[in-house]
Structures are given as structure tokens and as C-alpha cells.
Write an enzyme that holds these catalytic residues in place. Structure first.
Site, PDB file in Angstrom:
ATOM      1  N   LYS A 195       0.842  -1.192   0.000  1.00 59.63           N
ATOM      2  CA  LYS A 195       0.000   0.000   0.000  1.00 59.63           C
ATOM      3  C   LYS A 195       0.879   1.243   0.000  1.00 59.63           C
ATOM      4  O   LYS A 195       1.946   1.237   0.611  1.00 59.63           O
ATOM      5  CB  LYS A 195      -0.922   0.002   1.231  1.00 59.63           C
ATOM      6  CG  LYS A 195      -1.799  -1.230   1.383  1.00 59.63           C
ATOM      7  CD  LYS A 195      -2.856  -1.318   0.317  1.00 59.63           C
ATOM      8  CE  LYS A 195      -3.741  -2.546   0.528  1.00 59.63           C
ATOM      9  NZ  LYS A 195      -4.790  -2.659  -0.511  1.00 59.63           N
TER      10      LYS A 195
ATOM     11  N   HIS B  75      -6.050 -13.182  -8.070  1.00 54.60           N
ATOM     12  CA  HIS B  75      -6.843 -12.162  -7.385  1.00 54.60           C
ATOM     13  C   HIS B  75      -8.219 -12.136  -8.047  1.00 54.60           C
ATOM     14  O   HIS B  75      -8.327 -12.090  -9.264  1.00 54.60           O
ATOM     15  CB  HIS B  75      -6.168 -10.791  -7.504  1.00 54.60           C
ATOM     16  CG  HIS B  75      -6.770  -9.742  -6.624  1.00 54.60           C
ATOM     17  ND1 HIS B  75      -8.057  -9.281  -6.798  1.00 54.60           N
ATOM     18  CD2 HIS B  75      -6.268  -9.053  -5.563  1.00 54.60           C
ATOM     19  CE1 HIS B  75      -8.317  -8.357  -5.884  1.00 54.60           C
ATOM     20  NE2 HIS B  75      -7.258  -8.202  -5.126  1.00 54.60           N
TER      21      HIS B  75
END
Length: 493
Positions: free
Chosen positions: A184, A302
């Protein structure tokens, strides 16, 4: 001797003992797509649909229409049916049940002959099962809830190349969930700073880091730079900790040629794992699975985009079905929900997803949303991944709901730690080790979870800070997808 003239009626023409309808439009149930006495064969593909007919449309006719439009039918009778073994190739709706506490909705069971499908092709399977039928006007909504895939069909797929057991052997890590973190912010970092995040997280105690779904090759960071800096970080972290580490390098791109190029470069750098997104499509997923198998790499998927068709309760495709397709397709990892995180996930329904990915044989569990027994016939297991809004203070809940064969991805719960990334990783590792120790000692770690974490935090300042920062954070929203099921005593149509 003259051949007798067939008996012609206003509705049907009898030819060689078979009934053939005149040209025109007939109800689907009268065309052979409704067979309430049909006994599914062991080789049939069986689909369970949740159907919501338009007002005035009979549910049995709606089920027959779904069977027809997902197999051989069109809107009118065609004479070329008689050039095929139409009785064999027609899908057969054989049971319709009202959905409990959902007026106007019905569960329809439909059987498909195995010969309708190309072996080893998810694209071909889905072209029929979720093809044009989902836009059919007589239905307000249509959802594919579950499927029974026969062993004869399952064995036409390779399945995961690595699977849970082999992955643990490569990592030499057993008896606990694996720990990871998504880098992140997901967008905007330079390649060098991205690599620094990876190193700090792995050095602090995580097993994996990963790219997020939408980090590919943007102007702020070319994919090749990211791969180089990430693998440098992995190698340094392995040397510093003495543990096997990894990072999921996202090779998703605009073309298969670009994906193969990126995957090959990751392999050259020594990466043990690559990542793709669900949005690349079923054929591309199977192609990358084949490549990963050939090059002895773990394939992480994902599930980006799944919520567009899995989240709505009355229309789309349940994620339990996507889980089955992806196990066939051959991914080694797939995101499957957290129960306690920020993303959609009813506890019982999510357990059903995990059952499908991790069991050798799924028994019918209506409470988990599993409507059929499913024999995986030796197909390797998929490692589920839990990510999205989870933190160290939930460790006892995560272990209880998800078990130990899972990757727990703490993105914000690692990188958002007040003392930095390495401290966040350490907090998660200590919390996990404390909970596993309590479990192995026979303690009721779910009930005692907060106390176990607080006791561990007395000797680990990063964990204390994590609990103080996020200990009260929860995402208690009602799930939109809960496991409606039909009690066995409920009469069928």
C-alpha cells in the site's frame, strides 16, 4: 408394401416412434426440457439456478426455458433437431423448489449431458451455462447457485500444479496460516520505494507480500522495475531471516504475449510465484496455469471483478461456482473472503467457499450453500487467501473461521502500523504464533482470544500498539449473500 402414413395431429408429428413438433412456437416444457421423472446420470453436469420469473410466468416453464436456452433450444421449433440425438443433447429441468422466505423465487435443478461440453475448457462450459440465457426476457433475474461436476469431466482438467501440500513443502512452513500483505498504497509508489515496502514486511515476519489487482505497468512504475526491486527485497529478507519468502508479482497485461513475457522475467529472477487477475478471462487463466505448471511456479489469482456478478443475491453467479471453476482451471491461490473483514462475506457462505477449495470430497451442506456432493477425484487443493480489512486483533476469529490452510493478507494492518511496516509485520506474526500456541495447548482460543492477544502484547510492543490502534475496528454489516436452502421435507413441483 406401402409405408403407413404417420398419425398427424394438430400438435405433433410422430416419426419412428418419436414425437416431433410442427413448426411454430411451443412451450419449453412441451419440447422436452421439463422431465420431472428424470434421474440424473453419474456423468451429468448438474446446475442449480435461482430463477425469478416475470409476473405470470409459470416457474416450471421458466425452469424448462433455462434448460432449453442453455443447451439446444431457440425461440421456435427447428426441423434440424431431427438431425441430432436431440433427446440426449437437450438439458433437462427435473426439479423446481420455492426458495424459503423469498416469494417469487425458485431453485431449478437442470441436468446436462456430458457430451455437450468440450473437455478441459471453462470457456466452453460457461458459454452454455451462463451464456445468452442470462438475458432471457421471461426472467426477472437468474443466478447460478451451485454445480455438480462429474468425475469424468473433472479429470479432463489438470487442476492446480502446486496445491497446498507442495507449497508448504517448498516453504518449509507447517501447522499455521501463512502471513502476507498487499503493498500500500496500491498505486503511485516508485519501483525503489515499492521494493522497500516488500523488504520491511518480509523482514518483519511475513511470508509473502503481493501486488494489488490494478498494479501492472503504469507511468509511475514500469513492471520490469517493480519486479527487479521486489526480487532484490525478497532475496535480502531471506538472507536476513533464514526463512523462505516470496512476493506475488502481478503479470496481468493487455495481451497474452505481454503476460508470458512478464511471467518469464519473474521466473528468470528466481520468483517462486506469479499473480493474475480474474478479469483476464477464463481462457487466459487456464493458459497462465498451463505456463505456471510448465515452469514450476505457484499461480496466485486475485478475484478482481467478481463482485459485479457474485454479490447480487438473485442475479449472477455465486462465488462457490467460481471457486469450482478456478480449481479446475488450475490456480494455486484465490481470494475467498475473510468473514470479519471489510468485504462481503457471510460466515457460513464463506466457509462453503473454503470447503470447495480445500476438501478432497465436498458433502452436501445446505447451511454452507453447498447443494451437491462433489468428488474432486484427486484434484489438488487451492490455498484460499483472506484479505481486506483484517488486523491482528481479529486473529482468533480468523483462525476459528478459516482454519490453518489459508494465507492471511494484512495490507493496511501491516503497512498502517504506527511504528512502521516491520513493526506491523512483527505484530501480526506474534499474534498468530500466540494463537497457534494456545490452540495446540487445547485452550478455547476463540473465547479467550482477546486475553491471549493481550498477554502476548505484554512482551511485544508492536502488537500492543496494533491492538490499541485497531482493536475495536469491525465491519459489522449485513451480508447480501446468505445461504438460503431447501429443507429436505419441502415438496417439489
Amino acid at each position: 408394401m406401402d409405408t403407413p402414413t404417420p398419425n398427424i395431429t394438430n400438435e405433433a408429428l410422430t416419426v419412428r416412434g418419436k414425437e416431433r413438433y410442427r413448426s411454430g412456437v411451443l412451450e419449453y416444457r412441451k419440447m422436452g426440457y421439463w422431465e420431472p421423472d428424470y434421474e440424473p446420470k453419474i456423468t451429468d453436469v448438474i446446475s442449480l439456478f435461482r430463477i425469478t420469473p416475470q409476473d405470470g410466468v409459470d416457474p416450471v416453464e421458466a425452469a424448462a426455458a433455462v434448460a432449453g436456452e442453455s443447451s439446444t433450444a431457440t425461440w421456435t421449433v427447428v426441423w434440424t433437431d431431427r438431425l441430432t440425438a436431440c433427446e440426449k443433447y437437450r438439458a433437462k429441468a427435473y426439479r423446481v423448489d420455492p426458495v424459503p422466505n423469498a416469494p417469487g423465487q425458485y431453485f431449478a435443478y437442470i441436468a446436462y449431458d456430458l457430451a455437450l461440453f468440450e473437455p478441459g475448457s471453462i470457456a466452453n462450459l460457461t458459454a452454455s451455462i451462463i451464456g445468452n440465457v442470462f438475458g432471457f426476457k421471461p426472467l426477472k433475474a437468474l443466478r447460478l447457485e451451485d454445480m455438480r461436476l462429474p468425475v469424468a469431466y473433472v479429470k479432463t482438467f489438470d487442476g492446480p500444479a502446486t496445491g497446498i501440500v507442495v507449497e508448504r513443502e517448498r516453504l518449509d512452513k507447517f501447522g499455521r496460516p501463512l502471513l502476507g500483505a498487499t503493498v500500500k498504497p496500491k498505486l503511485g509508489l516508485s519501483g525503489r520505494n515499492y521494493g522497500r515496502v516488500v523488504y520491511e514486511a518480509l523482514k518483519g515476519g511475513l511470508d509473502f507480500t503481493k501486488d494489488d489487482e490494478n498494479i501492472n505497468s503504469q507511468p509511475f512504475m514500469h513492471w520490469r522495475d517493480r519486479f527487479l526491486y521486489c526480487m532484490e527485497a525478497v532475496n535480502k529478507a531471506q538472507a536476513a531471516t533464514g526463512e523462505v519468502k516470496g512476493t506475488y508479482l502481478n503479470v496481468t497485461a493487455g495481451t497474452m504475449e505481454d503476460m508470458y513475457e512478464r511471467a518469464s522475467f519473474a521466473h528468470e529472477l528466481g520468483s517462486s510465484i506469479i499473480m493474475i487477475d480474474l478479469v483476464i478471462g477464463y481462457t487466459a487463466i487456464q493458459s497462465m496455469s498451463k505456463w505456471a505448471r510448465k515452469h514450476d511456479m505457484i499461480l496466485h489469482l486475485h478475484r478482481a471483478g467478481h463482485g459485479t456478478y457474485t454479490r447480487h443475491k438473485t442475479h449472477g453467479v455465486s462465488f462457490r461456482v467460481i471457486s469450482k471453476w478456478m480449481r479446475l482451471a488450475g490456480v494455486d491461490h484465490i481470494h475467498a473472503g475473510t468473514v470479519v473483514g471489510k468485504l462481503e462475506g457471510d460466515p457460513l457462505t464463506t466457509r462453503g467457499f473454503y470447503d470447495i477449495l480445500r476438501e478432497d470430497y465436498n458433502e452436501t451442506r445446505y447451511e454452507h450453500g453447498i447443494f451437491f456432493d462433489q468428488d474432486w477425484a484427486g484434484t489438488r487443493k487451492v490455498m484460499p487467501v483472506a484479505s481486506g480489512g483484517i488486523h491482528a486483533g481479529q486473529m482468533h476469529q480468523l483462525l476459528h473461521h478459516l482454519g490453518e490452510d489459508v494465507v492471511l493478507q494484512f495490507g493496511g494492518g501491516t503497512i498502517g502500523h504506527p511504528q512502521g511496516i516491520a513493526a506491523g509485520a512483527m505484530a501480526n506474526r506474534v499474534a498468530l504464533e500466540a494463537m497457534i500456541l494456545a490452540r495446540n495447548e487445547g485452550r478455547d482460543y476463540l473465547a479467550e482470544g482477546p486475553q491471549i492477544l493481550n498477554d502476548a502484547a505484554r512482551h511485544c510492543l508492536p502488537l500492543r500498539q496494533a491492538l490499541d490502534t485497531w482493536g475495536e475496528v469491525t465491519f459489522n454489516y449485513a451480508s447480501t449473500d446468505t445461504p438460503d436452502f431447501v429443507p429436505t421435507a419441502m415438496p417439489a413441483y
